[in-house]
Scaffold this motif. Structure first.
Motif, PDB file in Angstrom:
ATOM      1  N   GLU A 134      31.338  -8.002   2.781  1.00 47.36           N
ATOM      2  CA  GLU A 134      31.726  -8.803   1.621  1.00 47.36           C
ATOM      3  C   GLU A 134      32.579  -7.997   0.654  1.00 47.36           C
ATOM      4  OE1 GLU A 134      28.112 -10.432   0.061  1.00 47.36           O
ATOM      5  OE2 GLU A 134      27.769 -11.706   1.815  1.00 47.36           O
ATOM      6  N   HIS A 135      32.255  -6.699   0.500  1.00 48.25           N
ATOM      7  CA  HIS A 135      33.033  -5.828  -0.375  1.00 48.25           C
ATOM      8  C   HIS A 135      34.445  -5.652   0.182  1.00 48.25           C
ATOM      9  CE1 HIS A 135      33.833  -2.743  -3.304  1.00 48.25           C
ATOM     10  NE2 HIS A 135      34.119  -1.862  -2.357  1.00 48.25           N
ATOM     11  N   GLN A 136      34.550  -5.428   1.508  1.00 51.22           N
ATOM     12  CA  GLN A 136      35.873  -5.280   2.128  1.00 51.22           C
ATOM     13  C   GLN A 136      36.688  -6.568   2.002  1.00 51.22           C
ATOM     14  OE1 GLN A 136      35.141  -4.053   6.149  1.00 51.22           O
ATOM     15  NE2 GLN A 136      33.938  -2.278   5.479  1.00 51.22           N
ATOM     16  N   ALA A 137      36.025  -7.714   2.235  1.00 48.06           N
ATOM     17  CA  ALA A 137      36.736  -8.992   2.124  1.00 48.06           C
ATOM     18  C   ALA A 137      37.226  -9.207   0.688  1.00 48.06           C
ATOM     19  CB  ALA A 137      35.824 -10.131   2.560  1.00 48.06           C
ATOM     20  N   ALA A 138      36.387  -8.827  -0.284  1.00 47.10           N
ATOM     21  CA  ALA A 138      36.782  -8.977  -1.688  1.00 47.10           C
ATOM     22  C   ALA A 138      37.962  -8.054  -2.018  1.00 47.10           C
ATOM     23  CB  ALA A 138      35.592  -8.672  -2.599  1.00 47.10           C
ATOM     24  N   ARG A 139      37.927  -6.811  -1.503  1.00 46.11           N
ATOM     25  CA  ARG A 139      39.052  -5.890  -1.729  1.00 46.11           C
ATOM     26  C   ARG A 139      40.335  -6.417  -1.077  1.00 46.11           C
ATOM     27  NH1 ARG A 139      37.350  -0.367   0.525  1.00 46.11           N
ATOM     28  NH2 ARG A 139      39.535   0.075   0.041  1.00 46.11           N
ATOM     29  N   TRP A 140      40.184  -6.938   0.146  1.00 48.64           N
ATOM     30  CA  TRP A 140      41.350  -7.478   0.846  1.00 48.64           C
ATOM     31  C   TRP A 140      41.948  -8.658   0.076  1.00 48.64           C
ATOM     32  CZ3 TRP A 140      41.940 -12.303   3.383  1.00 48.64           C
ATOM     33  CH2 TRP A 140      43.119 -12.420   4.129  1.00 48.64           C
ATOM     34  N   ALA A 141      41.076  -9.573  -0.390  1.00 48.15           N
ATOM     35  CA  ALA A 141      41.548 -10.734  -1.150  1.00 48.15           C
ATOM     36  C   ALA A 141      42.223 -10.275  -2.444  1.00 48.15           C
ATOM     37  CB  ALA A 141      40.378 -11.673  -1.448  1.00 48.15           C
ATOM     38  N   LYS A 142      41.642  -9.265  -3.097  1.00 54.09           N
ATOM     39  CA  LYS A 142      42.221  -8.757  -4.341  1.00 54.09           C
ATOM     40  C   LYS A 142      43.597  -8.138  -4.081  1.00 54.09           C
ATOM     41  CE  LYS A 142      41.327  -7.950  -8.661  1.00 54.09           C
ATOM     42  NZ  LYS A 142      41.401  -9.098  -9.585  1.00 54.09           N
ATOM     43  N   SER A 143      43.710  -7.353  -2.967  1.00 55.58           N
ATOM     44  CA  SER A 143      45.004  -6.732  -2.666  1.00 55.58           C
ATOM     45  C   SER A 143      46.051  -7.795  -2.347  1.00 55.58           C
ATOM     46  CB  SER A 143      44.872  -5.729  -1.516  1.00 55.58           C
ATOM     47  OG  SER A 143      44.607  -6.398  -0.292  1.00 55.58           O
ATOM     48  N   ARG A 144      45.663  -8.860  -1.618  1.00 56.73           N
ATOM     49  CA  ARG A 144      46.612  -9.958  -1.329  1.00 56.73           C
ATOM     50  C   ARG A 144      47.033 -10.658  -2.621  1.00 56.73           C
ATOM     51  NH1 ARG A 144      46.643 -13.212   3.825  1.00 56.73           N
ATOM     52  NH2 ARG A 144      47.111 -14.783   2.274  1.00 56.73           N
ATOM     53  N   GLU A 145      46.074 -10.880  -3.489  1.00 54.31           N
ATOM     54  CA  GLU A 145      46.361 -11.542  -4.774  1.00 54.31           C
ATOM     55  C   GLU A 145      47.341 -10.708  -5.592  1.00 54.31           C
ATOM     56  OE1 GLU A 145      43.703 -12.172  -8.705  1.00 54.31           O
ATOM     57  OE2 GLU A 145      42.801 -12.955  -6.870  1.00 54.31           O
ATOM     58  N   LEU A 146      47.115  -9.382  -5.605  1.00 59.76           N
ATOM     59  CA  LEU A 146      48.026  -8.496  -6.346  1.00 59.76           C
ATOM     60  C   LEU A 146      49.428  -8.517  -5.739  1.00 59.76           C
ATOM     61  CD1 LEU A 146      45.732  -5.406  -7.053  1.00 59.76           C
ATOM     62  CD2 LEU A 146      46.565  -7.095  -8.703  1.00 59.76           C
TER      63      LEU A 146
END
Length: 198
Positions: A134-146
């Motif tokens: 879940e932490h990795q998915a959240a980081r991935w989503a955050k990086s895509r959003e950025l």
């Protein structure tokens, strides 16, 4: 010191004892006169005296097995020694059975505790893996959003004719922001053990 016999690997403690009984002390006339003079007994009024009866007793607790043999009107302890020895053997055998049962129960308890500990370890491991995912998915989503946000900034800068060359303030900020997005993206680092194979 206790006396015991070893039967089937078990120590069976036993003893030969002679009970005592309380007997009222009989004073001589001179002793009685002395006691009267002092207003109290100089010696105890009661004393313990041996009964003359012998008892052979097994000390270990085992339910349902005879554990004592005593002098009686028609029998003496020495005539009952064969029965007493049989009693020692029965008690030793029963103690062995009880010990084996306790050991088996302890093994079962330890195995159950080991299974429970392994299940708990697996549960904690699964919880850790879930949290990592879940932490990795959240980081991935955050990086895509950025990245989407940075792309929108570049598009808006182009629409407004604002320079985004590397030497400009906006260009330097965009480079830093992309590096930050890359650092957040778990796909830019080594994949976790058990993670997806790309």
């Amino acid at each position: 010191e206790r006396t015991y016999a070893c039967v089937d690997g078990e120590k069976v403690s036993f003893r030969l004892e002679e009970p005592y009984r309380n007997v009222r002390r009989v004073l001589s006339p001179a002793g009685e006169a002395e006691r009267q003079r002092h207003g109290q007994s100089l010696t105890p009024d009661w004393e313990l005296v041996p009964t003359g009866t012998l008892i052979f007793r097994i000390d270990e607790y085992v339910d349902g097995v005879r554990k004592s043999w005593a002098d009686g009107k028609r029998q003496r302890v020495e005539d009952l020694l064969n029965e007493a020895v049989k009693g020692i053997l029965l008690v030793g055998s029963a103690l062995r059975c009880m010990r084996l049962k306790r050991e088996q129960e302890e093994r079962v308890r330890q195995e159950a505790a080991a299974r429970e500990a392994e299940l708990e370890r697996q549960r904690r491991e699964e919880e850790t893996r879930r949290q990592d995912l879940e932490h990795q998915a959240a980081r991935w989503a955050k990086s895509r959003e950025l990245r989407f946000y940075l792309a929108a900034i570049e598009q808006e800068a182009g629409r407004r004719n604002i320079a985004i060359a590397p030497e400009t303030d906006l260009g330097r900020w965009l480079a830093w922001a992309r590096e930050h997005a890359d650092r957040l993206d778990p796909l830019n680092t080594t994949l976790p053990v058990g993670g997806p194979k790309l």
